[in-house]
Scaffold this motif. Structure first.
Motif, mmCIF file in Angstrom:
data_model
loop_
_atom_site.group_PDB
_atom_site.id
_atom_site.type_symbol
_atom_site.label_atom_id
_atom_site.label_comp_id
_atom_site.label_asym_id
_atom_site.label_seq_id
_atom_site.Cartn_x
_atom_site.Cartn_y
_atom_site.Cartn_z
ATOM 1 N N ILE A 52 0.928 -1.249 0.132
ATOM 2 C CA ILE A 52 -0.020 0.063 -0.058
ATOM 3 C C ILE A 52 0.656 1.284 -0.178
ATOM 4 O O ILE A 52 0.619 2.264 -0.641
ATOM 5 C CB ILE A 52 -0.762 -0.164 1.258
ATOM 6 N N ARG A 53 1.988 1.237 0.725
ATOM 7 C CA ARG A 53 2.867 2.303 0.701
ATOM 8 C C ARG A 53 3.389 2.610 -0.442
ATOM 9 O O ARG A 53 3.168 3.917 -0.682
ATOM 10 C CB ARG A 53 3.922 1.786 1.895
ATOM 11 N N ASP A 54 3.840 1.714 -1.197
ATOM 12 C CA ASP A 54 4.404 1.914 -2.341
ATOM 13 C C ASP A 54 3.218 2.605 -3.463
ATOM 14 O O ASP A 54 3.865 3.699 -4.215
ATOM 15 C CB ASP A 54 4.934 0.947 -2.959
ATOM 16 N N LEU A 55 2.122 2.416 -3.375
ATOM 17 C CA LEU A 55 1.279 2.882 -4.433
ATOM 18 C C LEU A 55 0.960 4.347 -3.684
ATOM 19 O O LEU A 55 0.887 5.193 -4.693
ATOM 20 C CB LEU A 55 -0.192 2.276 -4.066
ATOM 21 N N ALA A 56 1.023 4.574 -2.601
ATOM 22 C CA ALA A 56 0.574 5.881 -1.889
ATOM 23 C C ALA A 56 1.686 6.860 -2.351
ATOM 24 O O ALA A 56 1.535 7.947 -2.566
ATOM 25 C CB ALA A 56 0.389 5.936 -0.544
ATOM 26 N N TYR A 57 3.040 6.354 -2.562
ATOM 27 C CA TYR A 57 4.225 7.187 -3.112
ATOM 28 C C TYR A 57 4.385 7.105 -4.495
ATOM 29 O O TYR A 57 5.517 7.579 -4.894
ATOM 30 C CB TYR A 57 5.510 6.590 -2.097
ATOM 31 N N HIS A 58 3.576 6.553 -5.040
ATOM 32 C CA HIS A 58 3.471 6.382 -6.608
ATOM 33 C C HIS A 58 3.196 7.684 -7.213
ATOM 34 O O HIS A 58 2.182 7.795 -7.490
ATOM 35 C CB HIS A 58 2.978 5.196 -7.091
ATOM 36 N N LEU A 59 4.019 8.667 -7.069
ATOM 37 C CA LEU A 59 3.580 10.211 -7.432
ATOM 38 C C LEU A 59 3.429 10.345 -8.993
ATOM 39 O O LEU A 59 4.210 9.578 -9.775
ATOM 40 C CB LEU A 59 4.663 11.181 -6.978
ATOM 41 N N PRO A 60 2.718 11.040 -9.440
ATOM 42 C CA PRO A 60 2.387 11.215 -10.758
ATOM 43 C C PRO A 60 3.529 11.896 -11.335
ATOM 44 O O PRO A 60 4.389 12.734 -10.702
ATOM 45 C CB PRO A 60 1.205 12.439 -10.780
ATOM 46 N N ASP A 61 3.797 11.748 -12.571
ATOM 47 C CA ASP A 61 5.021 12.431 -13.371
ATOM 48 C C ASP A 61 4.690 13.912 -13.768
ATOM 49 O O ASP A 61 5.314 14.727 -13.754
ATOM 50 C CB ASP A 61 5.305 11.624 -14.550
#
Ligand code: ADP
Ligand code: MG
Length: 685
Positions: A35-44
């Protein structure tokens, strides 16, 4: 142990609604497993699209919304995309293309003859207008789509923008409130949002404050962890090594060491003589002669009656190092062995025995050399090649072998700017090989427009007819993975039609055996042309190969181009590197490629690249591992890292055990960014 508060963040992504086995793989490719990785998957970036009535109104590269009527569904064999040929109101044709798993879905969304709204980026492929992976299909109204400000996320095969956006939104609902770890004065001065707000804002629209805050968090975590490592390392005991020079004197190297090599060896010799374990980075451009330095370092250990090990990131590199070191060390009468995951049975047993009884003095291999089953008699020095492939955490784990901490020499050819050196290697002392061995020829580098492709292929043909070998590199950038892979395969097929069996292909998705076989055919000269993605970046050494063609060169980072180019220019003959560029190139793109033509100095290129890259440019670095960061981009690193480093130092000076209120919050931060080995060191004391 990770604090309970953070547990929901570290739950696996498949605990989210709608994530089945089909999505797990594409997510994993983006390193999104929790979940953490998704939350930190920031838009380009963010897009607002323009609604157009017909294609004549739009230009290539533009984000548009348009009504289209599908006329034809086309599946292609193998890895090719699924295509839909569609027409706008004015009768202009466009191809919509999907790679990977989305074909069936797209087909259902766009039945033949039924007009449908399509949103996405207009591209051109040959003469044909095209849209790869449209962002939206089949919405009721185009007007609504034209108003949306939407995040654009990095994607992999099998994922779409709406899909990933929905997952990110779900992930954000799991975020807890966390205590503040940033110094209160700083956060007020910068006017940064709180952590949880920053996470939400960063996904909603352009919000520099939120992005900076999150980047700063990551930088702070990194600096804290590095400082904790350094502090812990100072308390550890190593084995002081005093070599008498006897083995080194027996080496019969065919060259004299350069001044930089001699200096680096002296620095290493000074370090390993100390009680505290060495933690030194040897930075040297491709071809600067790091192997000879490593050999001298390892011989110091052997002279002192201990063992040394050398860790390589890949099987191929491990074998190459083994051959080189074995030959170089032979006159000194030193036994060198190779150990990789592929060694099995009797040979492996013999090697393991030799390491236990000390009859093997130097061991070269992949990470297999640090598995539980591998015991050393007295391992006192570990050399790690191509350092950037390994994280600091991993490095720590593997140097925990034995009761005493071995000295550690890490080597890297990645020319990182000084600001990044601090970020990545903050805990290490650095030796730089800033002087090339004499007699190196400059690589003739030229920038060639893509429309001259036929000439380029002709000159590759002439080069091979004269007995030469060549590399042909195709880009492989995560955002467009499926298309890139298809392009590399198509190029290989095309060149094979022209040149026959002498053309080989390697890319990261081939089975290791297939890849190695292709590499070996090329290395032995049986094949003359190697079509490859960036997998050849590290490790291949074929001096007879003096020509390299790099397609879509503008898509690579300069440091990466430089490393690629370092594959040629290894023999006595003059080498050439052709950088193929797209027809439409931005000013920055032009400037960057011009730099490649001018300079062969990796450190200078890295510094300039950092200046030329704007913010947000993380693409291609996440995967090539130039930086240990996922959130902070180059510009943010340069701007915020010095602050974070000072802040971290202050905090550690005041509260070295991280026990105070802010210290406790900082522990959470370390867990959040998985720098918790820092916390563990605290406990181990
Ligand atoms: P890298 O730093 O990329 O690992 P290598 O150690 O593979 O570089 O060295 C590149 C080449 O340069 C090798 O063929 C090596 O034998 C040669 N070399 C190393 N040091 C010297 C030197 N002082 N003088 C001349 N050639 C050298
Ligand atoms: Mg090397």
């Amino acid at each position: 142990m990770r604090p309970d508060l953070l547990n929901p963040l570290f739950a696996a992504v498949d605990s989210l609604k709608g994530v089945g086995p089909g999505l797990a793989r594409p997510l994993e490719k983006l390193l999104l497993t929790r979940i953490r990785d998704l939350a930190y998957h920031l838009p380009d970036r963010f897009v607002t699209r323009r609604a157009v009535a017909d294609l004549d109104e739009a230009s290539v590269g533009e984000q548009i919304v348009i009504a289209l009527t599908p006329r034809e569904h086309r599946s292609s064999p193998g890895r090719g995309p699924f295509r839909i040929v569609a027409y706008d109101a004015a009768g202009n044709a466009i191809t919509l293309a999907w790679f990977g798993r989305n074909a069936g879905w797209a087909k259902k969304q766009m039945p033949l003859g039924k007009t449908c709204w399509v949103a996405g980026r207009l591209d051109q492929y040959g003469q044909m207008l095209q849209m790869v992976h449209p962002d939206h299909l089949g919405m009721e109204s185009g007007a609504a789509l034209g108003q949306l400000v939407e995040p654009v996320y990095p994607l992999s095969d099998g994922l779409t923008q709406p899909r990933i956006a929905a997952l990110v939104q779900q992930a954000l609902t799991f975020l807890p409130e966390l205590p503040e770890w940033i110094e209160p004065g700083l956060i007020a001065k910068m006017d940064w949002p709180k952590w949880r707000d920053a996470m939400t804002l960063a996904h909603k629209s352009e919000h520099p404050g939120a992005r900076d805050r999150l980047a700063y968090d990551e930088l702070l975590a990194n600096s804290l962890a590095l400082l904790l490592v350094k502090a812990a390392n100072r308390k550890r005991t190593g084995t002081p090594l005093h070599g008498d020079g006897s083995l080194r004197a027996r080496l019969q190297l065919p060259f004299a060491l350069t001044g930089a090599q001699t200096r680096s060896i002296a620095e290493i010799e000074g370090d390993v003589a100390q009680g505290a374990p060495m933690l030194r980075l040897l930075q040297g451009d491709v071809g600067s002669g790091k192997t000879a330095v490593a050999l001298h370092a390892m011989l110091i250990a052997v002279e002192a009656g201990a063992q040394a090990a050398m860790l390589a990131p890949t099987e191929i590199l491990a074998r190459q190092h083994y051959e080189t070191l074995r030959k170089m060390a032979a006159p000194a009468g030193v036994t060198v062995a190779l150990l990789t995951g592929r060694d099995k049975g009797k040979a492996r047993e013999a090697t393991l025995m030799g390491l236990v009884d000390g009859s093997i003095q130097i061991c070269v291999g992949t990470h297999a050399i640090f598995q539980e089953a591998v015991q050393y008699r007295n391992l006192a020095l570990v050399v790690i090649d191509e350092q950037h492939r390994f994280g600091v955490g991993q490095r720590l784990l593997l140097t925990q072998k034995g009761r005493r901490m071995p000295h550690c020499l890490a080597m890297t050819a990645t020319p990182i700017p000084r600001t990044l050196t601090l970020a990545q290697y903050g805990e290490m002392d650095v030796s730089r090989l800033d002087e090339m061995p004499p007699g190196r020829q400059a690589i003739d580098t030229r920038v060639v427009a893509i429309d001259r492709m036929p000439d380029v292929i002709d000159s590759v043909g002439r080069h091979m007819a004269g007995g030469g070998q060549a590399y042909w590199v195709c880009p492989m950038v995560r955002e467009n993975e499926g298309a890139d892979l298809a392009a590399a395969e198509a190029r290989h097929a095309e060149l094979k039609v022209r040149f026959g069996d002498t053309v080989e292909l390697v890319h990261g998705q081939l089975r290791p055996q297939v890849k190695d076989a292709a590499m070996e055919r090329f290395a032995s000269g049986a094949a003359q042309l190697l079509v490859a993605t960036t997998v050849i970046e590290v490790g291949v050494d074929v001096p007879n190969s003096t020509l390299m063609v790099i397609e879509q060169a503008e898509r690579f980072g300069l440091a990466q181009l430089h490393q690629l180019r370092g594959r040629v220019g290894r023999g006595a003959d003059k080498s050439t590197c052709l950088l193929l560029r797209s027809a439409a190139l931005s000013e920055t793109g032009r400037a960057r490629l011009a730099l490649m033509r001018e300079s062969q100095d990796g450190f200078r290129l890295a510094e300039e690249d950092l200046k030329l890259r704007g913010g947000g440019e993380l693409l291609g670095t996440r995967q090539s591992g130039d930086t240990p960061f996922r959130v902070a981009d180059f510009e943010q690193i340069a701007r915020l890292l010095p602050l974070a480093h000072d802040d971290a130092r202050l905090l550690i000076d005041r509260d070295g055990g991280l026990d105070g209120l802010r210290g406790q919050a900082a522990r959470l931060l370390l867990y959040l960014f998985e720098r918790d080995w820092g916390v563990q060191l605290l406990r181990g004391g």
